[in-house]
Design an enzyme around this catalytic site. Structure first.
Site, PDB file in Angstrom:
ATOM      1  N   ARG A 217      -9.838 -11.459   5.015  1.00 16.73           N
ATOM      2  CA  ARG A 217      -8.537 -10.886   4.654  1.00 16.73           C
ATOM      3  C   ARG A 217      -7.417 -11.821   5.095  1.00 16.73           C
ATOM      4  NH1 ARG A 217     -11.637  -6.492   6.696  1.00 16.73           N
ATOM      5  NH2 ARG A 217     -11.950  -4.835   5.151  1.00 16.73           N
TER       6      ARG A 217
ATOM      7  N   ASP B 299     -11.420   2.718   6.553  1.00 13.12           N
ATOM      8  CA  ASP B 299     -12.456   2.274   7.492  1.00 13.12           C
ATOM      9  C   ASP B 299     -13.221   3.473   8.047  1.00 13.12           C
ATOM     10  OD1 ASP B 299     -11.636  -0.359   7.112  1.00 13.12           O
ATOM     11  OD2 ASP B 299     -10.157  -0.258   8.729  1.00 13.12           O
TER      12      ASP B 299
ATOM     13  N   ARG C  85     -15.569   4.914   5.429  1.00 11.20           N
ATOM     14  CA  ARG C  85     -16.804   4.119   5.337  1.00 11.20           C
ATOM     15  C   ARG C  85     -17.751   4.466   6.483  1.00 11.20           C
ATOM     16  NH1 ARG C  85     -13.586  -1.298   3.511  1.00 11.20           N
ATOM     17  NH2 ARG C  85     -13.862  -1.006   1.263  1.00 11.20           N
TER      18      ARG C  85
ATOM     19  N   HIS D 261      -6.997  -4.044  10.775  1.00 15.56           N
ATOM     20  CA  HIS D 261      -7.892  -3.934   9.629  1.00 15.56           C
ATOM     21  C   HIS D 261      -8.575  -5.282   9.408  1.00 15.56           C
ATOM     22  CE1 HIS D 261      -9.477  -2.413   5.948  1.00 15.56           C
ATOM     23  NE2 HIS D 261      -8.778  -3.195   5.171  1.00 15.56           N
TER      24      HIS D 261
HETATM   25  N1  LIG Z   1      -5.718  -2.053   3.148  1.00 11.46           N
HETATM   26  C1  LIG Z   1      -6.915  -1.932   2.625  1.00 11.46           C
HETATM   27  O1  LIG Z   1      -7.777  -1.276   3.174  1.00 11.46           O
HETATM   28  C2  LIG Z   1      -7.213  -2.584   1.300  1.00 11.46           C
HETATM   29  C3  LIG Z   1      -8.301  -2.164   0.521  1.00 11.46           C
HETATM   30  C4  LIG Z   1      -8.509  -2.757  -0.715  1.00 11.46           C
HETATM   31  C5  LIG Z   1      -7.668  -3.773  -1.161  1.00 11.46           C
HETATM   32  N2  LIG Z   1      -6.654  -4.187  -0.356  1.00 11.46           N
HETATM   33  C6  LIG Z   1      -5.729  -5.239  -0.788  1.00 11.46           C
HETATM   34  O2  LIG Z   1      -4.904  -4.735  -1.840  1.00 11.46           O
HETATM   35  C7  LIG Z   1      -4.449  -5.813  -2.636  1.00 11.46           C
HETATM   36  C8  LIG Z   1      -4.689  -5.489  -4.110  1.00 11.46           C
HETATM   37  O3  LIG Z   1      -6.060  -5.434  -4.383  1.00 11.46           O
HETATM   38  P1  LIG Z   1      -6.565  -5.212  -5.888  1.00 11.46           P
HETATM   39  O4  LIG Z   1      -8.037  -5.119  -5.852  1.00 11.46           O
HETATM   40  O5  LIG Z   1      -5.792  -4.127  -6.551  1.00 11.46           O
HETATM   41  O6  LIG Z   1      -6.148  -6.625  -6.540  1.00 11.46           O
HETATM   42  P2  LIG Z   1      -5.877  -6.914  -8.092  1.00 11.46           P
HETATM   43  O7  LIG Z   1      -5.922  -8.403  -8.243  1.00 11.46           O
HETATM   44  O8  LIG Z   1      -6.750  -6.089  -8.954  1.00 11.46           O
HETATM   45  O9  LIG Z   1      -4.360  -6.414  -8.312  1.00 11.46           O
HETATM   46  C9  LIG Z   1      -3.270  -6.995  -7.705  1.00 11.46           C
HETATM   47  C10 LIG Z   1      -2.104  -6.871  -8.675  1.00 11.46           C
HETATM   48  O10 LIG Z   1      -0.916  -7.329  -8.011  1.00 11.46           O
HETATM   49  C11 LIG Z   1      -0.113  -7.940  -9.001  1.00 11.46           C
HETATM   50  N3  LIG Z   1       0.888  -8.785  -8.399  1.00 11.46           N
HETATM   51  C12 LIG Z   1       0.744 -10.016  -7.835  1.00 11.46           C
HETATM   52  N4  LIG Z   1       1.925 -10.450  -7.393  1.00 11.46           N
HETATM   53  C13 LIG Z   1       2.840  -9.501  -7.667  1.00 11.46           C
HETATM   54  C14 LIG Z   1       4.236  -9.372  -7.455  1.00 11.46           C
HETATM   55  N5  LIG Z   1       4.936 -10.346  -6.864  1.00 11.46           N
HETATM   56  N6  LIG Z   1       4.841  -8.244  -7.877  1.00 11.46           N
HETATM   57  C15 LIG Z   1       4.166  -7.258  -8.474  1.00 11.46           C
HETATM   58  N7  LIG Z   1       2.828  -7.317  -8.708  1.00 11.46           N
HETATM   59  C16 LIG Z   1       2.189  -8.430  -8.322  1.00 11.46           C
HETATM   60  C17 LIG Z   1      -1.118  -8.710  -9.860  1.00 11.46           C
HETATM   61  O11 LIG Z   1      -0.573  -9.052 -11.128  1.00 11.46           O
HETATM   62  C18 LIG Z   1      -2.251  -7.709  -9.945  1.00 11.46           C
HETATM   63  O12 LIG Z   1      -2.135  -6.873 -11.092  1.00 11.46           O
HETATM   64  C19 LIG Z   1      -5.186  -7.050  -2.101  1.00 11.46           C
HETATM   65  O13 LIG Z   1      -4.357  -7.766  -1.215  1.00 11.46           O
HETATM   66  C20 LIG Z   1      -6.373  -6.473  -1.377  1.00 11.46           C
HETATM   67  O14 LIG Z   1      -6.867  -7.346  -0.379  1.00 11.46           O
HETATM   68  C21 LIG Z   1      -6.413  -3.614   0.838  1.00 11.46           C
END
Ligand SMILES: NC(=O)c1ccc[n+]([C@@H]2O[C@H](COP(=O)([O-])OP(=O)(O)OC[C@H]3O[C@@H](n4cnc5c(N)ncnc54)[C@H](O)[C@@H]3O)[C@@H](O)[C@H]2O)c1
Length: 312
Positions: free
Chosen positions: A88, A148, A151, A175
């Site tokens: 991450r 978390d 899970r 995280h």
């Molecule tokens: N906190 C957690 O437990 C947790 C869990 C899952 C995913 N995540 C995180 O969430 C984020 C998103 O994951 P995902 O699977 O949806 O990814 P994804 O690639 O499917 O979607 C991300 C989206 O963000 C958009 N994006 C990028 N830059 C942008 C901006 N400046 N303004 C607006 N939109 C923008 C992209 O176009 C894309 O559609 C990642 O950073 C991932 O690591 C965190």
């Protein structure tokens, strides 16, 4: 008045959040993304599920933050997700720029909103949003612990062959790989976990929970988890919008709690209409405290790297 929730990032997690919010009829949803067409297309597609699913909320997809004005809650999922072999933390600088830009827009258009951060590395992105928005700390919250914990609960229920609804568990800390599943405070309908499973099994389940995100990334190969993450984020949205005051493990800005200063770390909080309404300070044993401090130190390292690179 209907509630309004903006979801920034119309990717896997964001679109799934929009779907779950609509299914529960929690609010009208505005889905925003940088890429033209994606939020419009997914938003319309979600809206068109309404007649079949029986939900009746507005879902709008846009690239224009003007449409997000006066949102009650904003879920920020924009940014890069991990690929196999990435941690991450590898996302730090790229997602800092994304979260900074998004937060500036959101703070301008929805100055009273409660922000729920999802973008990784989670604790550092919460810190970024807090700095940029200048919102009170109660209104900038990170989603990690609910996921978390979900899970960990899943693995415990599988191991014992009992309903997951009977399993309650607590995961503290950042995280990342240093997160702290607290076995001592986890139970099955009040029966301490330590009475039900031997130490080696518990260690194995803790390790699997810690690496739960990577396990999914390894399967998917091209992205990271989104069904459970969106469930977790929307549980937080619901608790806020309905003022349920659910006690959930969330990334909160600590200023002395648990002996940790000026850092986002996962702890149990009550989530209600005002955001974080209370932080619960659980008395920890020395080894649990040490694990939490170690986890906080990992978050601190990321913040130090961010400060150095950005001068904030
Ligand atoms: N906190 C957690 O437990 C947790 C869990 C899952 C995913 N995540 C995180 O969430 C984020 C998103 O994951 P995902 O699977 O949806 O990814 P994804 O690639 O499917 O979607 C991300 C989206 O963000 C958009 N994006 C990028 N830059 C942008 C901006 N400046 N303004 C607006 N939109 C923008 C992209 O176009 C894309 O559609 C990642 O950073 C991932 O690591 C965190």
């Amino acid at each position: 008045m209907r509630n309004k929730v903006t979801v920034v990032g119309a990717g896997n997690v964001g679109a799934s959040c929009a779907l779950r919010i609509a299914n529960k009829e929690l609010a009208d949803v505005v889905l925003v993304d940088l890429v033209e067409g994606i939020p419009q297309g997914k938003g319309l597609d979600l809206l068109e599920s309404g007649p079949v699913e029986g939900y009746d909320v507005q879902i709008t997809g846009t690239n224009d933050y003007a449409a997000t004005a006066n949102s009650d809650v904003v879920v920020i999922t924009a940014g890069l997700a991990r690929k196999p072999g990435m941690s991450r933390d590898d996302l730090l600088f790229a997602n800092y720029d994304v979260v900074k830009g998004v937060t500036q827009q959101i703070a301008h258009h929805s100055p009273n909103a409660i922000l729920i951060l999802v973008t990784n590395p989670l604790d550092a992105m919460c810190w970024t949003a807090l700095q940029v928005s200048k919102f009170p700390k109660q209104r900038v919250i990170g989603m990690a612990g609910v996921l978390d914990t979900a899970r960990f609960r899943t693995f415990i229920a599988q191991e014992l062959n009992v309903s997951v609804s009977s399993v309650s568990a607590l995961v503290l800390g950042g995280h990342g790989d240093t997160m702290v599943p607290v076995v001592r405070l986890s139970s099955v309908s009040g029966i301490p976990l330590t009475e039900l499973l031997d130490e080696a099994t518990l260690d194995r389940l803790v390790d699997r929970a810690r690496k739960g995100g990577a396990e999914i990334v390894k399967h998917l190969k091209t992205g990271s988890a989104y069904y459970a993450p969106s469930s977790a984020a929307v549980e937080m949205v619901e608790s806020i919008l309905k003022d349920q005051k659910k006690v959930l493990p969330c990334a909160a800005y600590l200023q002395g709690e648990y002996g940790i200063h000026d850092l986002y770390v996962g702890v149990p909080v009550a989530l209600g209409a005002n955001g974080i309404e209370r932080i619960f300070e659980v008395k920890l044993l020395p080894d649990e405290t040490a694990a939490l401090i170690k986890s906080a130190a990992a978050v601190q390292e990321l913040i130090a790297a961010l400060r150095q690179k950005t001068g904030v």
